[in-house]
Design an enzyme around this catalytic site. Structure first.
Site, PDB file in Angstrom:
ATOM      1  N   CYS A  75      42.083  39.611  46.127  1.00 31.82           N
ATOM      2  CA  CYS A  75      42.128  38.423  46.958  1.00 31.82           C
ATOM      3  C   CYS A  75      41.827  38.854  48.388  1.00 31.82           C
ATOM      4  O   CYS A  75      42.023  40.013  48.748  1.00 31.82           O
ATOM      5  CB  CYS A  75      43.474  37.713  46.880  1.00 31.82           C
ATOM      6  SG  CYS A  75      43.384  36.023  47.524  1.00 31.82           S
ATOM      7  N   LYS A  84      47.463  29.685  38.469  1.00 29.05           N
ATOM      8  CA  LYS A  84      48.375  30.183  39.495  1.00 29.05           C
ATOM      9  C   LYS A  84      48.855  28.968  40.272  1.00 29.05           C
ATOM     10  O   LYS A  84      48.064  28.270  40.905  1.00 29.05           O
ATOM     11  CB  LYS A  84      47.645  31.153  40.412  1.00 29.05           C
ATOM     12  CG  LYS A  84      48.477  31.601  41.610  1.00 29.05           C
ATOM     13  CD  LYS A  84      47.792  32.715  42.350  1.00 29.05           C
ATOM     14  CE  LYS A  84      48.517  33.086  43.623  1.00 29.05           C
ATOM     15  NZ  LYS A  84      47.885  34.214  44.302  1.00 29.05           N
ATOM     16  N   LYS A  93      51.101  32.173  36.209  1.00 30.10           N
ATOM     17  CA  LYS A  93      52.048  32.614  37.233  1.00 30.10           C
ATOM     18  C   LYS A  93      52.567  31.422  38.022  1.00 30.10           C
ATOM     19  O   LYS A  93      51.764  30.591  38.395  1.00 30.10           O
ATOM     20  CB  LYS A  93      51.288  33.585  38.129  1.00 30.10           C
ATOM     21  CG  LYS A  93      51.909  33.940  39.437  1.00 30.10           C
ATOM     22  CD  LYS A  93      50.980  34.850  40.187  1.00 30.10           C
ATOM     23  CE  LYS A  93      51.460  34.926  41.624  1.00 30.10           C
ATOM     24  NZ  LYS A  93      50.602  35.619  42.487  1.00 30.10           N
ATOM     25  N   CYS A 137      43.318  37.605  51.093  1.00 37.27           N
ATOM     26  CA  CYS A 137      44.421  37.382  52.035  1.00 37.27           C
ATOM     27  C   CYS A 137      45.068  38.670  52.558  1.00 37.27           C
ATOM     28  O   CYS A 137      45.480  38.728  53.709  1.00 37.27           O
ATOM     29  CB  CYS A 137      45.462  36.454  51.431  1.00 37.27           C
ATOM     30  SG  CYS A 137      46.070  36.927  49.809  1.00 37.27           S
ATOM     31  N   TYR A 160      58.137  43.595  38.092  1.00 40.86           N
ATOM     32  CA  TYR A 160      58.598  44.698  38.940  1.00 40.86           C
ATOM     33  C   TYR A 160      59.706  45.478  38.252  1.00 40.86           C
ATOM     34  O   TYR A 160      60.068  46.563  38.686  1.00 40.86           O
ATOM     35  CB  TYR A 160      59.103  44.134  40.285  1.00 40.86           C
ATOM     36  CG  TYR A 160      58.040  43.305  40.981  1.00 40.86           C
ATOM     37  CD1 TYR A 160      56.995  43.939  41.644  1.00 40.86           C
ATOM     38  CD2 TYR A 160      58.051  41.911  40.933  1.00 40.86           C
ATOM     39  CE1 TYR A 160      55.988  43.200  42.256  1.00 40.86           C
ATOM     40  CE2 TYR A 160      57.055  41.162  41.542  1.00 40.86           C
ATOM     41  CZ  TYR A 160      56.022  41.812  42.203  1.00 40.86           C
ATOM     42  OH  TYR A 160      55.030  41.082  42.790  1.00 40.86           O
ATOM     43  N   CYS A 175      43.205  33.103  51.925  1.00 37.30           N
ATOM     44  CA  CYS A 175      42.637  33.649  50.693  1.00 37.30           C
ATOM     45  C   CYS A 175      41.118  33.509  50.630  1.00 37.30           C
ATOM     46  O   CYS A 175      40.492  33.976  49.676  1.00 37.30           O
ATOM     47  CB  CYS A 175      43.259  32.983  49.472  1.00 37.30           C
ATOM     48  SG  CYS A 175      45.029  33.272  49.340  1.00 37.30           S
ATOM     49  N   GLU A 221      41.811  24.774  33.808  1.00 38.27           N
ATOM     50  CA  GLU A 221      41.504  25.982  34.588  1.00 38.27           C
ATOM     51  C   GLU A 221      41.250  27.181  33.665  1.00 38.27           C
ATOM     52  O   GLU A 221      40.330  27.959  33.886  1.00 38.27           O
ATOM     53  CB  GLU A 221      42.661  26.304  35.539  1.00 38.27           C
ATOM     54  CG  GLU A 221      42.719  25.426  36.788  1.00 38.27           C
ATOM     55  CD  GLU A 221      41.704  25.837  37.849  1.00 38.27           C
ATOM     56  OE1 GLU A 221      40.903  26.749  37.594  1.00 38.27           O
ATOM     57  OE2 GLU A 221      41.711  25.231  38.934  1.00 38.27           O
TER      58      GLU A 221
END
Ligand code: PBG
Ligand code: ZN
Length: 326
Positions: free
Chosen positions: A122, A197, A250, A124, A315, A132, A235
């Site tokens: 991305c 997303k 996400k 950003c 994570y 973005c 999408e």
């Protein structure tokens, strides 16, 4: 006949019985671990907003990547952390030869070849305005952004990325990447778009931790409205038409219905991203003694898989694996 002939509790009488009939099992190969890389030499510093996460580069990065591989995790997802001076209005650092992700990819490909290298893509993280995409008259210019996305994808592939994961939700981003990669003979480099997303406040810790919050919020002009499930299917279908090999949904827990619908409709592998805010909620509640954070994390992960995710970006991959082996 129902009760008393039917007694579902019979199958829950012992731990062994419950183990035998368990439908969904987590294993290390389900996980993809996000990693944050910078361009300064041998970096290893904690990210305050994301406890347990670090910015890495060089030797500490290689050491950690080997540990991840040794724990049975097949893939990592790389994010670049750029300094102020590495940011500009076109995200040039992302397509140059010595950006943080390119450097990390080359070192990892060489030192840990048996790890799938996925590069988040991305603008950003590399734009001085934090957006973005490329701005025109205060709005994100979709097609001007696609040109940059194609160039960045090629730079990542050249540095050793196995998979390119565009996260900007630009229309046509998969096609732009596929065309750029194929033109440069990177036919086997896969694309893994964040197809669905959603615009969410659950990315808060990530944004604080990576210094990528935009000055003016335009996220709702590209990320999806949390209220829309059918649009997510559209999408995904579009990304697959453009050649996507795997897809990402996400955040994860708020989107279990989307994961399930996608699982039933499409046959590509699906990854669900258990994002920074989802992880933070569990951790914070655990620290305050409201709940057992380790247990809630494992419940969350198994439910994401039960909903239909083939892979989980989390994570907590190494913590989860430690619990699985307990
Ligand atoms: C964008 C990107 C973001 C996250 C992953 N990729 C931030 C955003 O879209 O605002 C969020 C991940 C998380 O919160 O864990 N490059
Ligand atoms: Zn972005």
């Amino acid at each position: 006949m129902a009760f008393p002939a039917q007694r579902p509790r019979r199958l829950r009488t012992t731990a062994q019985m419950r183990d035998m009939v368990r439908e969904t099992r987590l294993s290390p190969s389900d996980f993809i671990l996000p990693l944050f890389v910078a361009s300064d030499k041998d970096a290893e510093r904690p990210i305050t907003a994301m406890p347990g996460c670090k910015v890495l580069s060089g030797k500490p990065l290689i050491k950690y990547a080997k540990k991840i591989r040794d724990h049975g995790v097949p893939a990592i997802l790389l994010f670049g952390i750029a300094t102020r001076s590495e940011k500009d209005l076109t995200a040039s650092t992302a397509s140059g030869s010595d950006g943080p992700v390119q450097t990390a990819l080359a070192q990892l490909k060489d030192a840990v070849p048996d790890l799938v290298l996925i590069a988040d893509l991305c603008l950003c993280e590399y734009k001085s305005d934090g957006h973005c995409g490329i701005l025109k008259d205060g709005q994100i210019d979709n097609d001007a952004t696609l040109e940059r996305i194609g160039a960045i994808a090629t730079a990542y592939a050249r540095s050793g990325a196995d998979v390119i994961a565009p996260s900007g939700m630009m229309d046509g981003m998969v096609q732009a990447i596929r065309t750029a990669l194929d033109a440069d003979d990177f036919k086997n480099t896969a694309t893994m778009p964040y197809s669905a997303k959603f615009a969410s406040a659950l990315y808060g810790p990530f944004k604080a931790g990576t210094d990528s919050s935009p000055e003016v919020g335009l996220h709702h002009t590209h990320q999806m409205d949390m209220a829309n499930g059918r649009e997510a299917m559209r999408e995904i279908a579009l990304d697959l038409d453009e050649g996507a090999d795997l897809i990402i949904i996400k955040p994860a827990l708020p989107c279990l219905d989307v994961i399930r619908d996608a699982r039933e409709r499409f046959s590509v592998p699906i990854a669900a991203y258990h994002v920074s805010g989802e992880s933070a909620m569990i951790r914070a509640a655990g620290e305050r003694g409201f709940l057992d954070a380790d247990k809630v994390m494992m419940e969350s992960l198994v439910c994401i898989k039960r909903a239909g995710a083939d892979m989980i970006i989390t994570y907590s991959a190494l913590d989860a694996i430690a619990q699985l082996q307990r």
